[in-house]
Design a protein around this motif. Structure first.
Motif, PDB file in Angstrom:
ATOM      1  N   ILE A  95       0.857  -1.181   0.000  1.00 53.11           N
ATOM      2  CA  ILE A  95       0.000   0.000   0.000  1.00 53.11           C
ATOM      3  C   ILE A  95       0.888   1.224   0.000  1.00 53.11           C
ATOM      4  O   ILE A  95       1.885   1.273   0.720  1.00 53.11           O
ATOM      5  CB  ILE A  95      -0.894   0.043   1.255  1.00 53.11           C
ATOM      6  CG1 ILE A  95      -1.670  -1.256   1.396  1.00 53.11           C
ATOM      7  CG2 ILE A  95      -1.852   1.222   1.206  1.00 53.11           C
ATOM      8  CD1 ILE A  95      -1.316  -1.966   2.635  1.00 53.11           C
ATOM      9  N   SER A  96       0.522   2.192  -0.812  1.00 61.77           N
ATOM     10  CA  SER A  96       1.290   3.421  -0.865  1.00 61.77           C
ATOM     11  C   SER A  96       0.339   4.601  -0.863  1.00 61.77           C
ATOM     12  O   SER A  96      -0.661   4.601  -1.573  1.00 61.77           O
ATOM     13  CB  SER A  96       2.158   3.449  -2.114  1.00 61.77           C
ATOM     14  OG  SER A  96       2.896   4.642  -2.156  1.00 61.77           O
ATOM     15  N   ASP A  97       0.672   5.581  -0.046  1.00 59.35           N
ATOM     16  CA  ASP A  97      -0.119   6.805   0.011  1.00 59.35           C
ATOM     17  C   ASP A  97       0.612   7.927  -0.704  1.00 59.35           C
ATOM     18  O   ASP A  97       1.810   8.105  -0.531  1.00 59.35           O
ATOM     19  CB  ASP A  97      -0.348   7.241   1.461  1.00 59.35           C
ATOM     20  CG  ASP A  97      -1.382   6.379   2.158  1.00 59.35           C
ATOM     21  OD1 ASP A  97      -2.318   5.939   1.479  1.00 59.35           O
ATOM     22  OD2 ASP A  97      -1.254   6.164   3.372  1.00 59.35           O
ATOM     23  N   ALA A  98      -0.117   8.653  -1.502  1.00 63.39           N
ATOM     24  CA  ALA A  98       0.360   9.886  -2.117  1.00 63.39           C
ATOM     25  C   ALA A  98      -0.895  10.715  -2.369  1.00 63.39           C
ATOM     26  O   ALA A  98      -1.369  10.811  -3.484  1.00 63.39           O
ATOM     27  CB  ALA A  98       1.117   9.615  -3.409  1.00 63.39           C
ATOM     28  N   THR A 103       4.756   6.926  -0.021  1.00 59.77           N
ATOM     29  CA  THR A 103       5.352   6.210   1.102  1.00 59.77           C
ATOM     30  C   THR A 103       4.678   4.858   1.233  1.00 59.77           C
ATOM     31  O   THR A 103       3.450   4.766   1.216  1.00 59.77           O
ATOM     32  CB  THR A 103       5.170   6.982   2.416  1.00 59.77           C
ATOM     33  OG1 THR A 103       3.836   7.477   2.484  1.00 59.77           O
ATOM     34  CG2 THR A 103       6.137   8.122   2.542  1.00 59.77           C
ATOM     35  N   LEU A 104       5.490   3.819   1.335  1.00 63.29           N
ATOM     36  CA  LEU A 104       4.954   2.481   1.522  1.00 63.29           C
ATOM     37  C   LEU A 104       4.544   2.289   2.972  1.00 63.29           C
ATOM     38  O   LEU A 104       5.258   2.688   3.886  1.00 63.29           O
ATOM     39  CB  LEU A 104       5.994   1.420   1.157  1.00 63.29           C
ATOM     40  CG  LEU A 104       6.249   1.200  -0.320  1.00 63.29           C
ATOM     41  CD1 LEU A 104       7.344   0.169  -0.516  1.00 63.29           C
ATOM     42  CD2 LEU A 104       4.985   0.756  -1.032  1.00 63.29           C
ATOM     43  N   GLN A 105       3.401   1.693   3.155  1.00 67.04           N
ATOM     44  CA  GLN A 105       2.944   1.339   4.484  1.00 67.04           C
ATOM     45  C   GLN A 105       3.274  -0.131   4.726  1.00 67.04           C
ATOM     46  O   GLN A 105       3.712  -0.843   3.821  1.00 67.04           O
ATOM     47  CB  GLN A 105       1.447   1.577   4.596  1.00 67.04           C
ATOM     48  CG  GLN A 105       1.063   3.026   4.429  1.00 67.04           C
ATOM     49  CD  GLN A 105      -0.435   3.201   4.578  1.00 67.04           C
ATOM     50  OE1 GLN A 105      -1.185   2.268   4.814  1.00 67.04           O
ATOM     51  NE2 GLN A 105      -0.878   4.442   4.421  1.00 67.04           N
ATOM     52  N   THR A 106       3.022  -0.603   5.929  1.00 65.76           N
ATOM     53  CA  THR A 106       3.224  -2.011   6.235  1.00 65.76           C
ATOM     54  C   THR A 106       2.314  -2.829   5.336  1.00 65.76           C
ATOM     55  O   THR A 106       1.105  -2.584   5.279  1.00 65.76           O
ATOM     56  CB  THR A 106       2.887  -2.288   7.712  1.00 65.76           C
ATOM     57  OG1 THR A 106       3.675  -1.420   8.519  1.00 65.76           O
ATOM     58  CG2 THR A 106       3.164  -3.731   8.073  1.00 65.76           C
ATOM     59  N   PRO A 107       2.869  -3.789   4.596  1.00 62.81           N
ATOM     60  CA  PRO A 107       2.039  -4.547   3.650  1.00 62.81           C
ATOM     61  C   PRO A 107       1.148  -5.572   4.343  1.00 62.81           C
ATOM     62  O   PRO A 107       1.391  -5.945   5.493  1.00 62.81           O
ATOM     63  CB  PRO A 107       3.070  -5.229   2.769  1.00 62.81           C
ATOM     64  CG  PRO A 107       4.276  -5.363   3.622  1.00 62.81           C
ATOM     65  CD  PRO A 107       4.267  -4.188   4.541  1.00 62.81           C
ATOM     66  N   LEU A 139     -10.616 -13.164  -3.776  1.00 59.94           N
ATOM     67  CA  LEU A 139     -10.594 -12.788  -2.365  1.00 59.94           C
ATOM     68  C   LEU A 139     -11.090 -11.358  -2.235  1.00 59.94           C
ATOM     69  O   LEU A 139     -10.687 -10.487  -3.017  1.00 59.94           O
ATOM     70  CB  LEU A 139      -9.182 -12.873  -1.797  1.00 59.94           C
ATOM     71  CG  LEU A 139      -8.535 -14.244  -1.771  1.00 59.94           C
ATOM     72  CD1 LEU A 139      -7.115 -14.126  -1.220  1.00 59.94           C
ATOM     73  CD2 LEU A 139      -9.350 -15.226  -0.948  1.00 59.94           C
ATOM     74  N   VAL A 140     -11.945 -11.120  -1.257  1.00 67.42           N
ATOM     75  CA  VAL A 140     -12.398  -9.776  -0.932  1.00 67.42           C
ATOM     76  C   VAL A 140     -11.626  -9.382   0.321  1.00 67.42           C
ATOM     77  O   VAL A 140     -11.704 -10.054   1.346  1.00 67.42           O
ATOM     78  CB  VAL A 140     -13.918  -9.729  -0.672  1.00 67.42           C
ATOM     79  CG1 VAL A 140     -14.361  -8.298  -0.394  1.00 67.42           C
ATOM     80  CG2 VAL A 140     -14.685 -10.335  -1.841  1.00 67.42           C
ATOM     81  N   VAL A 141     -10.847  -8.293   0.233  1.00 70.46           N
ATOM     82  CA  VAL A 141      -9.967  -7.874   1.320  1.00 70.46           C
ATOM     83  C   VAL A 141     -10.311  -6.443   1.712  1.00 70.46           C
ATOM     84  O   VAL A 141     -10.494  -5.581   0.851  1.00 70.46           O
ATOM     85  CB  VAL A 141      -8.484  -7.955   0.870  1.00 70.46           C
ATOM     86  CG1 VAL A 141      -7.551  -7.482   1.963  1.00 70.46           C
ATOM     87  CG2 VAL A 141      -8.126  -9.372   0.430  1.00 70.46           C
ATOM     88  N   ASP A 142     -10.382  -6.195   3.014  1.00 67.30           N
ATOM     89  CA  ASP A 142     -10.593  -4.836   3.506  1.00 67.30           C
ATOM     90  C   ASP A 142      -9.324  -4.038   3.222  1.00 67.30           C
ATOM     91  O   ASP A 142      -8.248  -4.384   3.710  1.00 67.30           O
ATOM     92  CB  ASP A 142     -10.888  -4.858   5.004  1.00 67.30           C
ATOM     93  CG  ASP A 142     -11.256  -3.491   5.566  1.00 67.30           C
ATOM     94  OD1 ASP A 142     -10.666  -2.477   5.135  1.00 67.30           O
ATOM     95  OD2 ASP A 142     -12.111  -3.448   6.450  1.00 67.30           O
ATOM     96  N   GLY A 143      -9.431  -2.979   2.438  1.00 69.34           N
ATOM     97  CA  GLY A 143      -8.279  -2.177   2.036  1.00 69.34           C
ATOM     98  C   GLY A 143      -7.631  -1.399   3.162  1.00 69.34           C
ATOM     99  O   GLY A 143      -6.516  -0.922   3.024  1.00 69.34           O
ATOM    100  N   ARG A 144      -8.307  -1.253   4.302  1.00 66.01           N
ATOM    101  CA  ARG A 144      -7.728  -0.534   5.432  1.00 66.01           C
ATOM    102  C   ARG A 144      -6.960  -1.453   6.372  1.00 66.01           C
ATOM    103  O   ARG A 144      -5.932  -1.091   6.908  1.00 66.01           O
ATOM    104  CB  ARG A 144      -8.832   0.181   6.218  1.00 66.01           C
ATOM    105  CG  ARG A 144      -9.532   1.278   5.439  1.00 66.01           C
ATOM    106  CD  ARG A 144     -10.678   1.841   6.273  1.00 66.01           C
ATOM    107  NE  ARG A 144     -11.461   0.767   6.877  1.00 66.01           N
ATOM    108  CZ  ARG A 144     -12.687   0.417   6.500  1.00 66.01           C
ATOM    109  NH1 ARG A 144     -13.276   1.058   5.547  1.00 66.01           N
ATOM    110  NH2 ARG A 144     -13.324  -0.567   7.089  1.00 66.01           N
ATOM    111  N   THR A 145      -7.489  -2.674   6.581  1.00 64.34           N
ATOM    112  CA  THR A 145      -6.912  -3.558   7.589  1.00 64.34           C
ATOM    113  C   THR A 145      -6.190  -4.775   7.017  1.00 64.34           C
ATOM    114  O   THR A 145      -5.423  -5.412   7.719  1.00 64.34           O
ATOM    115  CB  THR A 145      -8.011  -4.071   8.532  1.00 64.34           C
ATOM    116  OG1 THR A 145      -8.919  -4.900   7.779  1.00 64.34           O
ATOM    117  CG2 THR A 145      -8.748  -2.918   9.186  1.00 64.34           C
ATOM    118  N   GLY A 146      -6.482  -5.126   5.771  1.00 65.77           N
ATOM    119  CA  GLY A 146      -5.889  -6.324   5.184  1.00 65.77           C
ATOM    120  C   GLY A 146      -6.625  -7.600   5.541  1.00 65.77           C
ATOM    121  O   GLY A 146      -6.198  -8.694   5.179  1.00 65.77           O
TER     122      GLY A 146
END
Length: 169
Positions: free
Chosen positions: A71-74, A82-86, A122-129
């Motif tokens: 995950i990267s935020d910009a 910036t990469l977050q914890t994957p 797979l359906v994954v919550d984009g905030r929590t993984g």
């Protein structure tokens, strides 16, 4: 005495055929190609399996072949991402990834599923993984696309020469 011509007059002069002169057409002016002000490279752990952008949240997701979702935020697109914890979904062999712009859920087409389906989404919550759901498929999936407005997910099934439509609601 003048001879009579019987009302006929002398033949008119034949007009010269128009000549074609080549016209010089100037070459087109090249257009300006947009060039990004900054381009960045980020190394990830495996081969890129799929990526998508969540425009409403200012982040992008990248699934690599090892089962890690980066995950990267910009938020504005002007700063270095910036990469977050994957997230790690395990050794499931992701094929593609898409983001539902309305819910923020990630959809991953994968080759390895439990218990024994040849493929799944797979359906994954984009905030929590967190994996919310696994949808078994009748074959190995390829690309997938989300239509957030209609609430539909499209998954290619190349071995069946088919396109599967899943109602995400």
């Amino acid at each position: 005495a003048q001879p009579r011509t019987g009302g006929l007059s002398a033949p008119a002069a034949v007009a010269a055929a128009p000549t074609v002169a080549p016209t010089q057409i100037p070459p087109p002016t090249p257009t300006v190609v947009p060039t990004p002000a900054n381009a960045y490279t980020t190394i990830v752990g495996g081969v890129v399996a799929g990526l998508d952008v969540d425009a409403s949240r200012g982040r992008f997701y990248l699934a690599d072949s090892t089962g890690v979702i980066w995950i990267s935020d910009a938020p504005t697109g002007q700063e270095r991402p910036t990469l977050q914890t994957p997230f790690n979904i395990g050794a499931r062999s992701p094929v593609d990834l898409a983001v539902d712009q309305s819910s923020g859920y990630l959809y991953l087409s994968t080759r390895i599923c439990a218990p024994a389906a040849p493929g799944c989404v797979l359906v994954v919550d984009g905030r929590t993984g967190t994996i919310i759901k696994s949808i078994s498929l009748p074959g190995v999936p390829s690309e997938l696309r989300v239509d957030s407005d209609l609430g539909l997910l499209y998954v290619g099934l190349p071995e069946q020469r088919a396109l599967m439509e899943i109602d995400m609601r």
